[in-house]
Scaffold this active site. Structure first.
Site, PDB file in Angstrom:
ATOM      1  CG  ASP A 119      49.351  39.445  80.599  1.00 35.73           C
ATOM      2  OD1 ASP A 119      49.444  40.179  79.596  1.00 35.73           O
ATOM      3  OD2 ASP A 119      48.560  39.670  81.541  1.00 35.73           O
TER       4      ASP A 119
ATOM      5  CD  GLU B 262      52.216  44.226  70.069  1.00 34.23           C
ATOM      6  OE1 GLU B 262      51.755  44.340  68.928  1.00 34.23           O
ATOM      7  OE2 GLU B 262      51.693  44.767  71.068  1.00 34.23           O
TER       8      GLU B 262
END
Length: 305
Positions: free
Chosen positions: A199, A226
């Site tokens: 993260d 992503e």
């Protein structure tokens, strides 16, 4: 949402707000600037054409627009702004001595209409009220359209604006570019370093992409997982390649270690497309997606158009 002028954040936003005054009469600009410059940042334009150029380059928070100007009239200017995706949300107030064109002003998309001669207090309060509403609307949109983790725009925002932007570009016959960005080996990164660190990487990459963009009209959205998508209005393929190369370099320069990557650091693969080489059976997003996977096939940490 009720207006609360005592809110500190709102006061700071109001103080930093930018007002664009558009009038071909120097005296009118001087008068309006004198009234408002104590409270806001003032930018001026002496024609509709100049105002549109300023708005595309660095959008103001509100526009004060005269009706009767040489060249493009105020009504024409307002219509042009409202029919362009990157400027349509800027509130426009007509400030004019003409009394028989008020209906045209509303029809063109104005939020207010102020008659000359100007009452300074009335002008200030009405400008402040409209900027306040815009700030609150923007804050609400941020909650709806921002990705919770990375704080860049989310997929919902991109989906809502992509088709409008494409239609606007086709209508105006201008180019725009799209970059689709994927963090290389991100699943493996999570497996090695954990999801909390993953993260952190998502945040760093999102902010790096944002900081690599130079114009207010450019934006980045988290497309999913992503993947990020960057929208570059009024950008040729040459300009888009420069931006993509800059983003790619800035990400690897973060120096985030990645043991699984052949580059030893976190890298990204970028696929890009523009409107100009538009194919009848594919849109720019599909083309950018194909080019991104081509970048991965070529060894990752690549830009492919």
């Amino acid at each position: 949402m009720p207006i609360n002028y005592s809110d500190h954040q709102l006061k700071l936003s109001l103080r930093g707000s930018k007002v664009l005054i558009v009038d071909d009469q120097l005296l009118s600009i001087i008068v309006l600037r004198k009234i408002l410059s104590v409270h806001f940042n003032i930018v001026t334009a002496s024609s509709g054409e100049e105002a549109i150029s300023i708005c595309k380059r660095s959008p103001p928070d509100i526009i004060l627009l005269d009706i009767n100007m040489e060249g493009m009239s105020g009504i024409e200017t307002c219509l042009k702004l409202k029919n362009t995706s990157e400027t349509q949300s800027i509130p426009v107030i007509f400030v004019t001595s003409f009394e028989n064109q008020e209906e045209e002003c509303w029809e063109a998309g104005a939020v207010d209409y102020i008659k000359k001669p100007i009452n300074p207090e009335t002008l200030f309060r009405r400008v402040r009220a409209h900027i306040t509403m815009k700030i609150q609307h923007d804050l609400l949109n941020q909650k709806v359209f921002l990705d919770d983790l990375t704080k860049v725009f989310n997929r919902r925002y991109f989906d809502a604006h992509f088709s409008k932007m494409e239609r606007s570009a086709l209508r105006e016959k201008v180019d725009y570019a799209l970059l689709l960005i994927d963090i290389d080996y991100f699943k493996q990164y999570n497996d090695i370093y954990g999801h909390v660190q993953g993260d952190t990487v998502l945040n760093l990459v999102a902010q790096t992409i944002t900081n690599s963009l130079q114009r207010p009209t450019d934006f980045v959205a988290r497309y999913g997982g992503e993947e990020f998508v960057v929208v570059l209005p009024h950008t040729s393929i040459e300009g888009a390649i420069c931006v993509a190369d800059k983003i790619k370099k800035n990400v690897i320069d973060l120096g985030i270690l990645h043991k699984y990557s052949e580059y030893e650091f976190v890298t990204i693969s970028i696929g890009g497309s523009t409107l100009q080489p538009y194919e009848s059976n594919k849109n720019t997003l599909q083309l950018a997606d194909e080019k991104m996977y081509e970048s991965k096939k070529q060894g990752r940490n690549q830009v492919c158009f």
